[in-house]
Design a protein around this motif. Sequence first.
Motif, PDB file in Angstrom:
ATOM      1  N   UNK A   1      79.246  57.497   4.552  1.00  0.00           N
ATOM      2  CA  UNK A   1      79.445  58.713   3.629  1.00  0.00           C
ATOM      3  C   UNK A   1      80.952  58.912   3.550  1.00  0.00           C
ATOM      4  N   UNK A   2      81.754  58.578   4.452  1.00  0.00           N
ATOM      5  CA  UNK A   2      83.448  58.663   4.068  1.00  0.00           C
ATOM      6  C   UNK A   2      83.629  57.655   3.148  1.00  0.00           C
ATOM      7  N   UNK A   3      83.172  56.495   3.177  1.00  0.00           N
ATOM      8  CA  UNK A   3      83.444  55.463   2.223  1.00  0.00           C
ATOM      9  C   UNK A   3      83.140  55.944   0.620  1.00  0.00           C
ATOM     10  N   UNK A   4      81.997  56.468   0.348  1.00  0.00           N
ATOM     11  CA  UNK A   4      81.583  57.007  -1.023  1.00  0.00           C
ATOM     12  C   UNK A   4      82.383  58.250  -1.113  1.00  0.00           C
ATOM     13  N   UNK A   5      82.736  59.066  -0.338  1.00  0.00           N
ATOM     14  CA  UNK A   5      83.592  60.212  -0.557  1.00  0.00           C
ATOM     15  C   UNK A   5      84.906  59.800  -1.129  1.00  0.00           C
ATOM     16  N   UNK A   6      85.441  58.602  -0.627  1.00  0.00           N
ATOM     17  CA  UNK A   6      86.812  58.114  -0.789  1.00  0.00           C
ATOM     18  C   UNK A   6      86.802  57.475  -2.199  1.00  0.00           C
TER      19      UNK A   6
END
Length: 113
Positions: free
Chosen positions: A1-6
């Motif tokens: 999820x952090x990857x897509x948020x970035x």
Amino acid sequence: MVFHERLSIPFACLVLGLLGMPLGIQSRVRRASSGLTLSVLAFLSYYLLYSMAKGLGEVGTLSPMIGLWLPNVIYLTLSIYLVIKTANERSWIFIDLANELKYRLWDKRRAKA
């Protein structure tokens, strides 16, 4: 999820920038402050949609990836529509609807007076 948020947050800057072009062009025809008002409303509605979709992704109602990218897809579609309408020098459908509503309300006020 952090990857897509970035990735989705910087992409939102591009999408909102693309949305700002037709808003700025169309607002010159109208009052000077209408472009600023439309831009602030667009940003606030984007942020509200982003927060809701992200929350649904965290709870598990939506996939986290879809929750983070859904506002970008919606606003990119809207931006492309408005750029095409502005490039063809045609009016936007929601501007036409707002003008129609304004005239109907104005006629009702005049009839009462």
